[in-house]
Design a protein around this motif. Structure first.
Motif, PDB file in Angstrom:
ATOM      1  N   ASP A   1       0.859  -1.185   0.000  1.00 14.89           N
ATOM      2  CA  ASP A   1       0.000   0.000   0.000  1.00 14.89           C
ATOM      3  C   ASP A   1       0.896   1.237   0.000  1.00 14.89           C
ATOM      4  N   THR A   2       1.156   1.779  -1.181  1.00 15.71           N
ATOM      5  CA  THR A   2       2.123   2.863  -1.306  1.00 15.71           C
ATOM      6  C   THR A   2       1.637   4.166  -0.687  1.00 15.71           C
ATOM      7  N   ARG A   3       0.376   4.243  -0.294  1.00 14.55           N
ATOM      8  CA  ARG A   3      -0.096   5.437   0.416  1.00 14.55           C
ATOM      9  C   ARG A   3       0.639   5.614   1.745  1.00 14.55           C
ATOM     10  N   LEU A   4       1.232   4.552   2.248  1.00  6.01           N
ATOM     11  CA  LEU A   4       1.999   4.637   3.493  1.00  6.01           C
ATOM     12  C   LEU A   4       3.224   5.533   3.352  1.00  6.01           C
ATOM     13  N   TRP A   5       3.645   5.793   2.103  1.00  5.24           N
ATOM     14  CA  TRP A   5       4.770   6.713   1.908  1.00  5.24           C
ATOM     15  C   TRP A   5       4.454   8.105   2.469  1.00  5.24           C
ATOM     16  N   LEU A   6       3.200   8.490   2.445  1.00  7.78           N
ATOM     17  CA  LEU A   6       2.816   9.786   2.991  1.00  7.78           C
ATOM     18  C   LEU A   6       3.047   9.824   4.497  1.00  7.78           C
ATOM     19  N   THR A   7       2.651   8.754   5.173  1.00  5.42           N
ATOM     20  CA  THR A   7       2.870   8.680   6.624  1.00  5.42           C
ATOM     21  C   THR A   7       4.354   8.591   6.940  1.00  5.42           C
ATOM     22  N   ILE A   8       5.060   7.800   6.135  1.00  2.35           N
ATOM     23  CA  ILE A   8       6.512   7.681   6.332  1.00  2.35           C
ATOM     24  C   ILE A   8       7.176   9.049   6.164  1.00  2.35           C
ATOM     25  N   GLY A   9       6.759   9.789   5.150  1.00  2.00           N
ATOM     26  CA  GLY A   9       7.314  11.117   4.940  1.00  2.00           C
ATOM     27  C   GLY A   9       7.032  12.050   6.094  1.00  2.00           C
ATOM     28  N   ALA A  10       5.818  11.980   6.645  1.00  5.38           N
ATOM     29  CA  ALA A  10       5.466  12.838   7.780  1.00  5.38           C
ATOM     30  C   ALA A  10       6.295  12.484   9.008  1.00  5.38           C
ATOM     31  N   VAL A  11       6.424  11.193   9.277  1.00  3.35           N
ATOM     32  CA  VAL A  11       7.217  10.767  10.429  1.00  3.35           C
ATOM     33  C   VAL A  11       8.675  11.159  10.255  1.00  3.35           C
ATOM     34  N   PHE A  12       9.198  10.981   9.059  1.00  2.00           N
ATOM     35  CA  PHE A  12      10.599  11.343   8.805  1.00  2.00           C
ATOM     36  C   PHE A  12      10.819  12.839   8.992  1.00  2.00           C
ATOM     37  N   GLY A  13       9.916  13.654   8.469  1.00  5.88           N
ATOM     38  CA  GLY A  13      10.061  15.096   8.599  1.00  5.88           C
ATOM     39  C   GLY A  13      10.036  15.551  10.045  1.00  5.88           C
ATOM     40  N   VAL A  14       9.133  14.995  10.828  1.00  3.40           N
ATOM     41  CA  VAL A  14       9.067  15.339  12.250  1.00  3.40           C
ATOM     42  C   VAL A  14      10.288  14.807  12.990  1.00  3.40           C
ATOM     43  N   SER A  15      10.776  13.641  12.577  1.00  2.45           N
ATOM     44  CA  SER A  15      11.923  13.013  13.249  1.00  2.45           C
ATOM     45  C   SER A  15      13.176  13.876  13.173  1.00  2.45           C
ATOM     46  N   LEU A  16      13.292  14.678  12.136  1.00  2.00           N
ATOM     47  CA  LEU A  16      14.472  15.532  12.003  1.00  2.00           C
ATOM     48  C   LEU A  16      14.545  16.596  13.097  1.00  2.00           C
ATOM     49  N   TYR A  17      13.445  16.805  13.805  1.00  2.40           N
ATOM     50  CA  TYR A  17      13.466  17.735  14.934  1.00  2.40           C
ATOM     51  C   TYR A  17      13.954  17.053  16.211  1.00  2.40           C
ATOM     52  N   ALA A  18      14.116  15.733  16.146  1.00  2.00           N
ATOM     53  CA  ALA A  18      14.628  14.986  17.301  1.00  2.00           C
ATOM     54  C   ALA A  18      16.116  14.709  17.168  1.00  2.00           C
ATOM     55  N   LYS A  19      16.502  14.172  16.006  1.00  2.00           N
ATOM     56  CA  LYS A  19      17.902  13.826  15.791  1.00  2.00           C
ATOM     57  C   LYS A  19      18.118  13.620  14.302  1.00  2.00           C
TER      58      LYS A  19
ATOM     59  N   GLY B   1       8.110  15.000  -0.579  1.00  2.00           N
ATOM     60  CA  GLY B   1       7.772  16.417  -0.543  1.00  2.00           C
ATOM     61  C   GLY B   1       7.256  16.849   0.816  1.00  2.00           C
ATOM     62  N   LEU B   2       6.423  16.007   1.423  1.00  2.00           N
ATOM     63  CA  LEU B   2       5.895  16.316   2.748  1.00  2.00           C
ATOM     64  C   LEU B   2       7.015  16.386   3.778  1.00  2.00           C
ATOM     65  N   ALA B   3       7.938  15.425   3.717  1.00  2.00           N
ATOM     66  CA  ALA B   3       9.082  15.436   4.630  1.00  2.00           C
ATOM     67  C   ALA B   3       9.914  16.705   4.456  1.00  2.00           C
ATOM     68  N   THR B   4      10.102  17.109   3.204  1.00  2.00           N
ATOM     69  CA  THR B   4      10.898  18.315   2.925  1.00  2.00           C
ATOM     70  C   THR B   4      10.242  19.551   3.515  1.00  2.00           C
ATOM     71  N   VAL B   5       8.934  19.673   3.324  1.00  2.00           N
ATOM     72  CA  VAL B   5       8.213  20.841   3.856  1.00  2.00           C
ATOM     73  C   VAL B   5       8.310  20.883   5.379  1.00  2.00           C
ATOM     74  N   LEU B   6       8.118  19.740   6.014  1.00  2.00           N
ATOM     75  CA  LEU B   6       8.168  19.698   7.476  1.00  2.00           C
ATOM     76  C   LEU B   6       9.557  20.026   8.007  1.00  2.00           C
ATOM     77  N   ALA B   7      10.585  19.655   7.240  1.00  2.00           N
ATOM     78  CA  ALA B   7      11.961  19.835   7.715  1.00  2.00           C
ATOM     79  C   ALA B   7      12.532  21.216   7.417  1.00  2.00           C
TER      80      ALA B   7
END
Length: 526
Positions: free
Chosen positions: A164-182, A215-221
């Motif tokens: 289910d490639t829609r999970l890439w959106l969630t993965i991108g969101a988690v990755f983008g937020v994760s950059l604020y941790a480490k 793209g979502l990860a980039t915007v969040l980061a």
């Protein structure tokens, strides 16, 4: 095993996207037990050296810091606001994050086909691991980072299972937020992508959702990346300083650290999980996860990186190994062996990471000092502050009116800031990393009590410096023997002097020497 969750779609390899029933209540119980133990022990001993720094960064919120992204500082600020400026209050969120890690590891076992028993065993093994207790006991970047690693790994495994490639959106969101941790989360995603490219299934990469997630990860980061750009990428200098500090010892210590990160008695479990990811036909889609661990290990050895960075992926392998061991433990003897290893590992991990023994026990012998180094890093701060206060009180009244304290590293600075008000100490400054941005002495400051500095480099900045004793304690803490200097009349303006005192890097344990990107020696060679 009952399967109550099923996706009607069939993957390109003909696999039905089905998982066993979620063993919700036992998983919650295991997670809660880990959290209760961590909170019950949170008030013992004292602040960890990094907690003292994070408490200070929480007072000076920003979009980034020289040595870390802003999330842990925001957590520190929230905790001290809600729970008060206490040791236990600062450790509430780390304990809760450890509960999340335990829960999600159980979910990973489920994604791999683990039934109710395997899910609970994976959660219990995670709670009994060194890496989890380390992250859950103290407030450092390790806590949120470990959550990010297991959550991102869980999502990727779910993606590989369901296609289910829609999970890439969630993965991108988690990755983008994760950059604020480490920033280390980049290493995980790189390793997983290398694994998928090498052994598949590559079909999940041919999707518009992948680009949308990126793209979502980039915007969040954007905010934290912009901070790095506008401040000259200090994260790169910090990484270079870490490599310098570790020197060649990182390669020598790599294998021992791999064994110890989870715990000696559970090491066979995650190794079995790694082997099974490559050998089990039913886990063919997840071979990329096993390859990701191997790729990361080779990369860290090549660049002399910190061997502890594999801890998050090892928990994923531990979940896989839990599925294997539960299937293997069909007899009473085998179940007893698995249970004994679990309990024994929990005890060993607790002794290493939690204050379950009196602090004096960790100082009782050279062996115990090595075992208890994490505990000893949380001891002696009030005594240090009391002795610095004695130096301050011994100054003439006219000197005290214009005196400040300079701490060579952020742990000393954070400790003196935390306990100093009790003794009426003046403002504390430090030149290390982002602590240097929290302020410098006023221009009329002409007396400095310097703690832990290298006299050969510090004294020439002042007209006069005299020794005023050193930190004396019966505990073999890292700052034992730290010297106190009283220096008067800086030779240059404080604006100029401060440029000489700022430094980016690490304090080498058990020495007064700083390790920066420009250093030529690592801690082990001093």
């Amino acid at each position: 095993m009952a399967t109550t969750t099923r996706n009607s779609s069939v993957s390109s390899q003909g696999r039905l996207a089905a998982v066993p029933e979620l063993n919700r209540r036992p998983l919650l119980a295991v997670s809660a037990v880990v959290g209760v133990v961590l909170l019950a022990l949170s008030g013992r001993n004292g602040y960890h050296v990094d907690e003292l720094y994070n408490r200070m960064t929480g007072k000076h919120l920003a979009l980034g810091y020289v040595d870390q992204p802003p999330l842990v500082s925001l957590i520190a600020r929230a905790e001290t606001t809600v729970f008060g400026d206490t040791l236990t209050g600062l450790r509430v969120v780390p304990a809760l994050l450890a509960c999340v890690v335990v829960w999600v590891t159980g979910l990973i076992a489920r994604e791999l086909g683990g039934g109710r028993s395997a899910q609970v065993f994976a959660a219990a093994a995670t709670g009994a691991s060194v890496v989890t207790l380390n992250a859950g006991h103290v407030l450092t970047t390790n806590g949120p980072d470990l959550v990010d690693w297991v959550v991102l790994s869980w999502l990727v495994i779910r993606l590989l299972r369901t296609s289910d490639t829609r999970l890439w959106l969630t993965i991108g969101a988690v990755f983008g937020v994760s950059l604020y941790a480490k920033n280390l989360i980049v290493l995980l995603l790189l390793s997983l992508l290398v694994g998928v490219l090498a052994v598949g299934p590559r079909g999940v990469l041919r999707s518009r959702h992948l680009w949308a997630g990126a793209g979502l990860a980039t915007v969040l980061a954007v905010p934290t990346v912009l901070w790095q750009i506008t401040h000259g990428w200090p994260a790169m200098e910090m990484s270079a300083a870490l490599v310098t500090a570790l020197a060649a010892d990182a390669r020598v210590a790599f294998i021992p650290f791999q064994v110890l990160m989870i715990g000696l008695l559970l090491a066979p479990l995650w190794i079995a999980g790694l082997v099974a990811l490559f050998r089990r036909p039913a886990w063919r889609a997840y071979r990329s996860v096993g390859l990701a661990y191997l790729f990361m290990s080779v990369l860290l050895i090549a660049i002399e990186g910190n061997p502890e960075y594999t801890g998050g992926l090892q928990l994923v392998l531990l979940a896989a190994g839990s599925v294997v061991v539960v299937e293997w433990a069909k007899t009473t003897v085998r179940r007893s062996l698995a249970g004994t290893a679990l309990v024994g590992n929990a005890v060993m991990s607790a002794v290493l990471m939690l204050p379950v023994l009196p602090i004096a026990w960790y100082a009782s012998s050279p062996v115990m000092q090595q075992v208890g180094v994490f505990q000893l890093d949380q001891a002696g701060w009030p005594q240090l502050t009391e002795q610095v206060a004695a130096v301050y009180r011994a100054l003439p009244s006219q000197d005290r009116a214009h005196a400040v304290i300079y701490a060579n590293h952020y742990g000393l600075g954070g400790a003196l800031d935390r306990y100093g008000p009790k003794y009426g100490l003046p403002h504390v400054y430090s030149g290390q990393n982002s602590y240097a941005d929290f302020g410098r002495p006023a221009d009329d400051t002409n007396v400095v009590i310097a703690v832990g500095v290298n006299r050969d480099t510090f004294a020439p900045l002042f007209a006069n410096c005299e020794s005023s004793g050193k930190f004396e304690t019966s505990l073999p803490v890292a700052d034992q023997g730290t010297g106190f200097l009283v220096c008067r009349n800086p030779r240059e303006s404080w604006a100029q002097t401060w440029t000489e005192l700022r430094w980016i890097g690490f304090q080498c344990p058990y020495t007064a020497e700083a390790i920066t990107a420009k250093s030529k020696k690592g801690c082990s060679s001093m």
